[in-house]
Design an enzyme around this catalytic site. Structure first.
Site, PDB file in Angstrom:
ATOM      1  CG  HIS A  62      24.035 -30.906   5.430  1.00 47.90           C
ATOM      2  ND1 HIS A  62      23.870 -31.512   6.288  1.00 47.90           N
ATOM      3  CD2 HIS A  62      25.083 -30.349   5.495  1.00 47.90           C
ATOM      4  CE1 HIS A  62      24.772 -31.805   7.088  1.00 47.90           C
ATOM      5  NE2 HIS A  62      25.978 -31.243   6.724  1.00 47.90           N
ATOM      6  CG  LEU A  90      17.795 -38.469  10.032  1.00 49.65           C
ATOM      7  CD1 LEU A  90      16.841 -38.851  11.169  1.00 49.65           C
ATOM      8  CD2 LEU A  90      17.024 -37.584   9.139  1.00 49.65           C
ATOM      9  CG  ASP A  91      22.237 -32.817   8.897  1.00 50.23           C
ATOM     10  OD1 ASP A  91      22.725 -33.749   8.296  1.00 50.23           O
ATOM     11  OD2 ASP A  91      21.321 -31.887   8.516  1.00 50.23           O
ATOM     12  CB  ALA A  92      24.614 -34.117  15.110  1.00 47.39           C
TER      13      ALA A  92
END
Ligand code: URA
Length: 241
Positions: A185, A101-103
């Site tokens: 993303h 998961l993205d930050a």
């Protein structure tokens, strides 16, 4: 496997350090009996300084990731591993994240040291449905659900069109998007492709799993039944390709 070696693989120290841990009588059974290096043992029955052991080899952990934490073993902190005992980074094999998961994305993240299962769960050839709760900067215009469902939408820089995805609106700027892929993303880029900016992103579901009962920043080990359910869901995803 000897007790010290087992503990070393779980990240309790080097082999030598774990041999010393065992020799110093800090490793006992649940009933308090001192365990020696060559004694037979069951994972659930071992205590180190009175505490049960970390998840056994082959575990799948479900973590409720807060925004700001990075899915990496060696990036700039805070890392998702900072939410668990520091020993987790010393395990062999490591409890690796199942995808990323993205930050700036929160939500459901799986970790496992079962390499083949991790591979099954992240293979680009089939993907379990994953549900994302999205807040947009601006309200939907109306045609977005159809665009996502079409199976023809392309992300900038990608050759293959996206698989159909399901968009449902809780409010004009609050949505649930369910996708069956795991491109880089992907959710933010999907909304960018239809002219929207994502303000917050949260993964609420992963196949049959959700975050019920797991507070933000906390984790739990999946039960054998839940892991079977995941495997079953992978088989179904393969079958429906
Ligand atoms: N899609 C994104 O854009 N980011 C994530 O973290 C997950 C899916």
């Amino acid at each position: 496997m000897s007790l010290a070696r087992y503990l070393a693989r779980l990240g309790y120290g080097t082999r030598k350090e774990c041999e010393r841990l065992v020799a110093s009588r800090q490793v006992r059974s649940a009933g308090g009996a001192i365990l020696r290096d060559a004694d037979p043992f069951a994972h659930e029955d071992v205590r180190v300084d009175g505490a049960p052991l970390d998840p056994p080899p082959g575990s799948v952990v479900l973590l409720h990731k807060p925004v700001g934490y990075v899915c990496s073993t060696r990036d700039r902190p805070p890392l998702v591993y900072d939410l668990a005992p520091p020993r987790w980074l010393q395990r062999t094999p490591v409890l690796a994240t199942v995808g990323r998961l993205d930050a700036d994305t929160s939500g459901l993240l799986l970790l496992t040291d079962d390499g083949p299962l991790n591979h099954q769960l992240t293979s680009p050839r089939w993907h379990l449905p994953k549900g994302y709760d999205v807040t947009l900067a601006d309200p939907l215009r109306g045609e977005e659900a159809e665009q996502f469902a079409s199976g023809t939408l392309r992300l900038q820089g990608d050759d293959a069109p996206l698989r159909p995805a399901l968009l449902s609106a809780q409010a004009p700027r609050q949505l649930r998007l369910t996708i069956r892929e795991g491109r880089y993303h992907q959710v933010r880029r999907m909304f960018a492709a239809v002219g929207h900016h994502v303000v917050t992103l949260h993964r609420a579901t992963f196949g049959p799993l959700d975050l019920t009962g797991v507070a933000l920043g906390h984790w739990r080990v999946l039960s054998p039944e839940e892991v079977s359910g995941l495997r079953q869901a992978v088989q179904e995803a393969k079958g429906s390709r």
